[in-house]
Scaffold this active site. Structure first.
Site, PDB file in Angstrom:
ATOM      1  CE  LYS A  43      85.903  64.470  22.879  1.00 31.08           C
ATOM      2  NZ  LYS A  43      84.508  64.778  22.615  1.00 31.08           N
TER       3      LYS A  43
HETATM    4  C1  LIG Z   1      83.896  65.517  21.615  1.00 23.09           C
HETATM    5  C2  LIG Z   1      82.425  65.438  21.552  1.00 23.09           C
HETATM    6  C3  LIG Z   1      81.746  65.443  20.328  1.00 23.09           C
HETATM    7  C4  LIG Z   1      82.441  65.635  19.001  1.00 23.09           C
HETATM    8  O1  LIG Z   1      83.336  64.629  18.680  1.00 23.09           O
HETATM    9  P1  LIG Z   1      84.413  64.853  17.514  1.00 23.09           P
HETATM   10  O2  LIG Z   1      85.252  63.640  17.568  1.00 23.09           O
HETATM   11  O3  LIG Z   1      85.173  66.070  17.895  1.00 23.09           O
HETATM   12  O4  LIG Z   1      83.677  65.052  16.262  1.00 23.09           O
HETATM   13  C5  LIG Z   1      80.375  65.273  20.348  1.00 23.09           C
HETATM   14  N1  LIG Z   1      79.703  65.151  21.499  1.00 23.09           N
HETATM   15  C6  LIG Z   1      80.317  65.157  22.688  1.00 23.09           C
HETATM   16  C7  LIG Z   1      79.507  65.040  23.930  1.00 23.09           C
HETATM   17  C8  LIG Z   1      81.694  65.305  22.761  1.00 23.09           C
HETATM   18  O5  LIG Z   1      82.321  65.321  23.944  1.00 23.09           O
END
Ligand SMILES: *Cc1c(COP(=O)(O)O)cnc(C)c1O
Length: 471
Positions: free
Chosen positions: A113
């Site tokens: 993120k």
């Molecule tokens: C947000 C997240 C996901 C999922 O990502 P999406 O874009 O919602 O499909 C998977 N793994 C981790 C560690 C995350 O923080």
């Protein structure tokens, strides 16, 4: 480049205009009307670029209203080597059996993120300054979005953050990264409920145009289109790295990505990169026990589930049973007109039956899927540690576990490493026992910081009251 809503009820807008928005005002999601083309020549030119310069090149056509020198300054601050644990920003590592890892978790909050959020942390204050506005970022997090957003916006001029997270569903490190922030502009609310409840609250409040305008509400969760665009960069980057010389071998394999998924935001960015022309062979959607997306890509039927049917798993950032970003993909799949005809079925019947489109999902769009569970997750963590000495996190482990069921000669499956293992020490300890790495000093110090969080019931008025009190 213009942006419209999937539901067709909004006038076309520029990047700057949609940058601060979550859902479109008609309840749909913001999508670009056209896509830039990434051809072979472009890819060749881009090989020599570092991550920040590649980000400038990939994002520029989407953000036509930001002057290119300003955009370059933003990407260079967002992707400065000092802010990352690895100076390459996104290292790509080969494992055995045609599998590779794309290291997306080298940023300050140890999850993918950070990559998109750090771009928003530059682009949003820039836009606010240009338009003389302030913004209240209202977000929902299952753990990693919240900490990435709060760290990306910490100290940003004109931005406040109100972040909703599901009570008791995050790991101690995730909680500490968010709740230890001591800044009056950043508010953490722990909501009674699961992630989907938090997201519904954000959607309801954002859809109340009068309230959202009065309090200058914007969203940075995975429905924000600028976040999706910033995520396309690492697909291009990883493709470029995987197709250059790796360990002395020229890689001429077909490149596919395996993406641990919940809300379909990350893998949708991969889909955009593929549609722009990056030669991505397949996009493998990997879910945990909450396998709504796997069900969709196997059967063609999308049937979101309620909170009672959302399991609390050991890969908690994927405990999602309503994949918001899938709306964007269905819009691409059906085209704007058929989308508007078919989408209301979902609200009416609780499911959308696109079985007729199943061959196109695979052949035209390259999508396949699989799911993992606790036992497979532990196995993958153990195997990757024993074979390579690398400790992967439970979400990445779901990706590796699913990748193993898809390996084919001549194809490299690049698993996106979505978080660092230190965020989920319990599951890592369960998998590795005495081999589990000791808690580092950095993590120990983080966990010892005082925390600030307000518990709230899962209702709109409680959240509204907190936002009103900010003014
Ligand atoms: C947000 C997240 C996901 C999922 O990502 P999406 O874009 O919602 O499909 C998977 N793994 C981790 C560690 C995350 O923080």
């Amino acid at each position: 480049m213009e942006y419209v809503s999937t539901r067709g009820g909004v006038q076309p807008a520029s990047f700057g205009e949609v940058l601060l928005d979550g859902a479109a005002s008609d309840g749909g999601l913001v999508v670009p009307t056209t896509l830039p083309v990434i051809d072979e020549e472009r890819l060749r030119e881009w090989r020599a670029l570092d991550y920040a310069d590649l980000a400038t090149a990939v994002i520029a056509p989407f953000a036509a209203d930001i002057p290119s020198d300003e955009l370059a300054a933003m990407t260079h601050r967002a992707y400065a080597p000092e802010a990352f644990d690895d100076e390459r920003i996104v290292p790509v590592t080969a494992l055995d059996g045609g599998i590779g890892l794309v290291g997306l978790s080298e940023g300050p909050t140890w999850a993918f993120k950070d990559l998109a959020m750090r771009f928003l942390g530059e682009a949003i204050p820039y836009r606010l300054a240009a338009t003389d506005r302030t913004l209240t970022v209202l977000g929902a997090t299952s753990g990693d979005t919240g900490s990435a957003a709060e760290h990306a916006f910490l100290g940003a001029h004109g931005v406040r953050v109100v972040m909703l997270s599901p009570q008791g569903r995050m790991s101690p490190v995730q909680r500490a990264q968010m709740f230890s922030i001591d800044d009056p502009a950043i508010r953490n609310l722990a909501v009674e409920g699961v992630f989907d409840d938090c997201q519904d609250l954000v959607k309801t409040i954002s859809a109340d145009t009068a309230f959202a305008t009065a309090h200058s509400i914007g969203a940075v969760n995975s429905i924000n289109v600028a976040r999706i665009i910033a995520q396309t960069v690492f697909y291009v980057w990883a493709w470029l790295r995987a197709t250059e010389e790796v360990d002395g071998r020229a890689a001429d394999e077909r490149i596919s990505f395996v993406v641990p998924s919940g809300n379909f935001g990350n893998v949708y960015a991969g889909h955009l990169a593929r549609r722009m022309g990056v030669p991505i062979h397949r996009l493998v959607v990997a879910t945990n026990e909450n396998d709504v997306l796997d069900e969709f890509f196997r059967t063609g039927v999308y049937a979101p589930r309620t909170r009672e049917h959302t399991h609390a798993t050991s890969s908690p950032s994927m405990d999602i049973s309503k994949a918001s970003n899938l709306e964007r993909f269905v819009w691409d799949l059906l085209g704007p007109e058929r989308f508007v005809e078919r989408w209301p079925e979902l609200a009416r019947e609780g499911r959308l039956d696109l079985r007729d489109e199943l061959p196109r999902l695979r052949e035209e769009f390259g999508f396949v899927s699989g799911s993992s569970d606790h036992a497979h997750r532990l196995d993958a963590i153990r195997d990757v540690y024993r074979t390579h000495g690398i400790v992967i996190d439970p979400h990445t482990a779901d990706g590796v576990s699913v990748a193993r069921t898809f390996t084919e000669p001549g194809e490299r499956l690049l698993v996106l490493e979505t978080a660092k293992a230190v965020k989920f020490p319990e599951t890592v300890a369960e998998a590795l026992g005495d081999d589990a790495p000791p808690v580092s000093d950095a993590v120990r110090a983080l966990l010892a910081l005082p925390q600030r969080v307000v518990d709230v019931p899962g209702d709109v008025d409680a959240i509204r009251a907190v936002i009103e009190e900010l003014d």
